[in-house]
Write a protein that holds these residues in place. Sequence first.
Motif, short mmCIF file in Angstrom:
data_model
loop_
_atom_site.label_atom_id
_atom_site.label_comp_id
_atom_site.label_asym_id
_atom_site.label_seq_id
_atom_site.Cartn_x
_atom_site.Cartn_y
_atom_site.Cartn_z
N PHE A 53 46.06 37.52 38.95
CA PHE A 53 47.49 37.89 38.43
C PHE A 53 47.74 37.54 37.27
CE2 PHE A 53 47.24 36.97 43.14
CZ PHE A 53 47.80 37.98 43.74
N THR A 54 48.68 38.28 36.63
CA THR A 54 49.20 37.83 35.07
C THR A 54 50.74 37.54 35.07
OG1 THR A 54 49.50 40.23 34.80
CG2 THR A 54 47.44 39.57 34.30
N GLU A 106 47.50 31.17 28.79
CA GLU A 106 48.37 31.24 27.85
C GLU A 106 48.95 32.54 27.55
OE1 GLU A 106 48.45 29.78 23.35
OE2 GLU A 106 46.86 28.88 24.59
N GLY A 107 50.21 32.25 27.45
CA GLY A 107 50.71 33.80 27.00
C GLY A 107 51.51 34.58 28.05
N GLN A 108 51.06 34.03 29.56
CA GLN A 108 51.52 34.99 30.41
C GLN A 108 52.84 34.30 30.57
OE1 GLN A 108 48.55 34.19 33.76
NE2 GLN A 108 47.36 35.84 33.05
N GLN A 109 53.80 35.50 31.41
CA GLN A 109 55.21 34.95 31.76
C GLN A 109 55.33 34.67 33.25
OE1 GLN A 109 56.77 38.77 30.16
NE2 GLN A 109 57.66 37.56 28.35
N LYS A 192 57.67 45.28 48.36
CA LYS A 192 57.64 45.36 49.88
C LYS A 192 56.40 44.17 50.16
CE LYS A 192 53.86 48.83 49.51
NZ LYS A 192 52.76 47.93 49.94
N ASP A 193 55.66 43.76 49.35
CA ASP A 193 54.93 42.58 49.61
C ASP A 193 55.31 41.59 48.71
OD1 ASP A 193 53.30 44.00 51.67
OD2 ASP A 193 52.45 45.14 50.03
N MET A 194 56.23 41.15 48.27
CA MET A 194 56.35 40.17 47.26
C MET A 194 56.28 39.04 47.82
SD MET A 194 59.84 39.52 44.81
CE MET A 194 60.16 38.09 43.72
N LEU A 207 52.93 37.00 40.83
CA LEU A 207 53.60 38.79 41.02
C LEU A 207 52.55 39.63 40.38
CD1 LEU A 207 56.97 37.72 39.34
CD2 LEU A 207 56.54 38.17 41.90
N THR A 208 52.58 40.72 40.70
CA THR A 208 51.90 41.93 40.47
C THR A 208 52.74 42.33 39.02
OG1 THR A 208 52.93 43.44 41.56
CG2 THR A 208 50.92 42.49 42.51
N ALA A 209 52.04 43.12 38.11
CA ALA A 209 52.65 43.64 36.90
C ALA A 209 53.89 44.55 37.62
CB ALA A 209 51.89 44.22 36.00
N GLU A 210 53.49 45.21 38.51
CA GLU A 210 54.47 46.08 38.94
C GLU A 210 55.82 45.35 39.46
OE1 GLU A 210 54.74 50.14 41.77
OE2 GLU A 210 53.34 48.31 42.41
N GLU A 211 55.58 44.38 40.45
CA GLU A 211 56.79 43.71 40.61
C GLU A 211 57.63 43.01 39.69
OE1 GLU A 211 54.69 42.05 44.98
OE2 GLU A 211 54.53 40.97 43.10
N PHE A 212 56.94 42.40 38.84
CA PHE A 212 57.58 41.67 37.44
C PHE A 212 58.54 42.74 36.72
CE2 PHE A 212 58.22 40.08 33.29
CZ PHE A 212 57.99 38.67 33.37
N ASP A 213 57.75 43.89 36.53
CA ASP A 213 58.44 44.89 35.78
C ASP A 213 59.75 45.32 36.58
OD1 ASP A 213 56.81 44.49 33.51
OD2 ASP A 213 55.60 46.43 34.21
#
Length: 224
Positions: A53-54, A106-109, A192-194, A207-213
Amino acid sequence: MPPKKKARVSKTSAKSGKINDIEGTSAAGRKWKAAAPVKKTGEGSQSAGSAIFTCWLMKSEPESRFENGIDVKFGIEDLKALPDQTGCWDGVRNYQARNFMRQMKEGQQAFFYHSNCKEPGIAGIMTIVKEAYVDHTQFDKKDVHYDASCKPDNPKWSMVDVQFQRTMKRFLPLSELKKYHLQHGANGGPLKDMALFTRARLSVQPLTAEEFDFILSLEDKEPL
């Protein structure tokens, strides 16, 4: 008058949680102060699983609650008010949540999530500025998250340093996120799977990048 809350401020720069791990009692159980210099161990090599995860969601309490005479309140504005707007996310005492922190780079949100309050939800965004290292509060008998089973030569718990990035353009309440989760569960969609709903008790969640965005896009939309 209630006892004054002690502060723990990280001295980590941008270049370089207290968390009971139950929905509602989360990261703010931390007292913030300068992170003591600690030597990294091999603990950071452990993984929370095969998935990588990122992006993250990390819970904290924005309203006062006292444990052993210490106010564990810590909201997004408290992080913003710290020197360099940076602090250590200590006090995590759940193995899965700890392992997720050990995956952080480092740098991830991460979303700063207000928990155990009148209206829980996502209040802002922060950046990981120091990767997982030994959480020294596990050895501090005066700390509300002291763990008598931990030894300096064999620490169990880790923490990361986070830096305030910004508040959300509008607060995203749990109630709104739940509506999207239910819609996406029925019709397909990124939430759906958050983990906020499938692993709700965790105070540190991936969180997946898709969830985050998708969540980020909601701040520019009218409330559902």
